[in-house]
Structure formats: structure tokens, C-alpha cells
Design an enzyme around this catalytic site. Structure first.
Site, PDB file in Angstrom:
ATOM      1  N   ASP A 158       0.827  -1.207   0.000  1.00 10.98           N
ATOM      2  CA  ASP A 158       0.000   0.000   0.000  1.00 10.98           C
ATOM      3  C   ASP A 158       0.866   1.263   0.000  1.00 10.98           C
ATOM      4  O   ASP A 158       2.041   1.235   0.365  1.00 10.98           O
ATOM      5  CB  ASP A 158      -0.899   0.021   1.248  1.00 10.98           C
ATOM      6  CG  ASP A 158      -1.879  -1.139   1.246  1.00 10.98           C
ATOM      7  OD1 ASP A 158      -2.231  -1.630   0.163  1.00 10.98           O
ATOM      8  OD2 ASP A 158      -2.303  -1.543   2.355  1.00 10.98           O
TER       9      ASP A 158
HETATM   10  N1  URA Z   1      -1.156  -6.046   3.876  1.00  8.47           N
HETATM   11  C1  URA Z   1      -1.705  -4.808   3.883  1.00  8.47           C
HETATM   12  O1  URA Z   1      -2.753  -4.588   4.482  1.00  8.47           O
HETATM   13  N2  URA Z   1      -1.052  -3.818   3.237  1.00  8.47           N
HETATM   14  C2  URA Z   1       0.120  -4.005   2.596  1.00  8.47           C
HETATM   15  O2  URA Z   1       0.664  -3.058   2.046  1.00  8.47           O
HETATM   16  C3  URA Z   1       0.674  -5.303   2.592  1.00  8.47           C
HETATM   17  C4  URA Z   1       0.024  -6.302   3.243  1.00  8.47           C
END
Ligand code: URA
Length: 258
Positions: free
Chosen positions: A114
Site C-alpha cells: 500500500d
Molecule cells: N497487507 C496490507 O494490508 N497492506 C500491505 O501493504 C501489505 C500487506
């Protein structure tokens, strides 16, 4: 007189392998397209997925578009900083993970982190390798360091370890450790699947907010001394190790399901 070939048998490869290696498509998708008659060799449609071609001589097209053989395969380990987007380009002009890497090859990220997540991300121009790493049957393990809004309760920890229902599907068993007994807001979680926002959704299910999320391990790889925004090429040994991991994990799964 039989004409002698001036290239060795080794230079022939299966058409489905050639396309999967030189595009972002999985071998299964490529097979589907071949069977649908969307692939031509020297302008002749073929529907045999195992047909052997010579990449140096034959012109392979998918939906009329020429597939060029990528020259050098590269595998890059990046310590993704927060506030970067895990795509090749962004229409809003935000910094992408590819913007951080100076290399001639057309690389793309394997999976995604993310915008506000930091840590270990692999990028490559090898579509087949990427598909292998992301394929759910291979169950590559990923470790995340998480800072939660409140201490993780033992009962929630146990539910998460065993697997919980998210969007109607049960998550696979995972490992959870506290960094220390005194601060149960800081934990390390290792999962072997990679659904969208998986770690956040797992904790959100029990009312925890995520203040910080950082991926510290991917399979056998860790970040070592790379600071946020820094990257390096993986060594051949590291790439082979990752590939062999998919073979071992696959074998283990096969045994488990017997
Ligand atoms: N899980 C998440 O919620 N976000 C990420 O960026 C990676 C794994």
C-alpha cells in the site's frame, strides 16, 4: 537434400514459455490465448501450446502485436518508502516504486504494498518469475512488522493464527510474535498469502487500527542494510533460492493434501 539447421535444438523453446517469459502474462493465460487462436508464428495462427519456435528467427504475435524477446532479466530488491505507489505509472503524478529505480529494463513490481506501507518489494522484467512468486499454490511467506493502535489481545492473536473469515473466505494459518512482552502493540506477523490489504483487514476485523506497516521479509530475503528508497540487484543465487522455494513449497503442499 535435407537442409541442415544452423541453430541448435536448444535454441528452440515452447511458444507458451516464450510468451510468458517476455510478457506479464501467466503461462495459463498464454495457453488460453493460444487455444483461442490469438497467437501467430510468422503470420500463421497456431493453436498448439507446446509448439517449438526459434526466438531468434520466428516472429511471434499476440493479437497482431509483435512480442520481442527481453534481453536481460533483472531482479531488484527495493526498500519501498512510505508515500510511494506500487505501480509502473500513476495518472495523479505520485512517485511510483519504478521511479525510484534507475535501470534500462522495463520493470514492474511483484505484488503490491500500500501507499503508506514500507519495506521489501521485488521488481523484475521476468513475467514468468513474477507469476510464480505471486501464485497462491506456492505460498511464499511474507513477514510484516506492525504497530497497532492498542495492545493485541491473546484471544484475537489466537483467532488470527488459526485463520479468520475475510470476505467469506478463511485466511490461512499464520505466525504472530510480539517484539516484547511489555509492548503488545508491536508485533510481527508472517502470512503465506497476499490478498489485497490483507494484514490491515485482519486486524481491522477486531477493531485495531494500523499505525505502521513494514514488510521485513519475503521468502528467504530480508532488507539487510538498504535504507528506505534504496535498492540493489538480487544475485543469481538469491533468485535461484526464491525459485527453488516455490518448488519445495509446492511439494510440501502436494504431500499435505494427500
Ligand atoms: N497487507 C496490507 O494490508 N497492506 C500491505 O501493504 C501489505 C500487506
Amino acid at each position: 537434400m535435407i537442409q541442415m539447421k544452423n541453430f541448435s535444438e536448444q535454441e528452440y523453446i515452447r511458444i507458451n514459455k516464450f510468451i510468458a517469459t517476455n510478457t506479464k502474462l501467466s503461462r495459463r493465460k498464454v495457453d488460453e490465448y493460444i487455444l483461442q487462436g490469438r497467437v501467430t508464428i510468422n503470420n500463421i495462427t497456431i493453436t498448439d501450446t507446446g509448439f517449438k519456435i526459434n526466438p531468434l528467427k520466428d516472429k511471434i504475435r499476440l493479437d497482431g502485436e509483435l512480442i520481442r524477446q527481453s534481453k536481460r532479466k533483472v531482479y531488484i530488491l527495493l526498500n519501498k518508502p512510505q508515500k510511494t505507489i506500487t505501480t509502473v505509472s500513476d495518472e495523479k503524478g505520485r512517485t511510483t516504486v519504478v521511479d525510484l529505480i534507475k535501470t534500462k529494463e522495463k520493470i514492474f513490481p511483484i505484488g503490491r504494498l500500500d501507499y503508506d506501507t514500507s519495506g521489501l518489494l521485488i521488481l523484475t522484467n521476468d513475467g514468468e518469475f513474477a507469476n510464480r512468486m505471486m501464485h497462491p499454490t506456492y505460498k511464499i511467506q511474507k513477514t510484516y512488522e506492525v504497530k497497532l493502535s492498542k495492545p493485541l489481545e491473546e484471544k484475537h492473536k489466537n483467532y488470527l493464527i488459526k485463520g479468520i473469515i475475510l470476505n467469506g473466505r478463511k485466511t490461512l494459518p499464520c505466525k504472530i510474535e510480539y517484539f516484547s512482552k511489555d509492548d503488545k502493540r508491536k508485533i510481527k506477523i508472517t502470512i503465506s498469502e497476499g490478498k489485497n490489504r490483507q494484514v490491515k483487514r485482519m486486524f481491522e476485523k477486531f477493531g485495531y487500527k494500523i499505525f505502521k506497516l513494514h514488510r521485513s521479509k519475503y521468502g528467504n530475503l530480508s532488507l539487510g542494510k538498504l535504507n528506505p528508497g534504496e535498492w540493489r540487484y538480487l544475485t543469481q543465487k538469491e533468485v535461484l533460492k526464491l525459485q527453488s522455494l516455490t518448488l519445495t513449497n509446492n511439494k510440501e503442499n502436494a504431500i499435505r493434501t494427500k
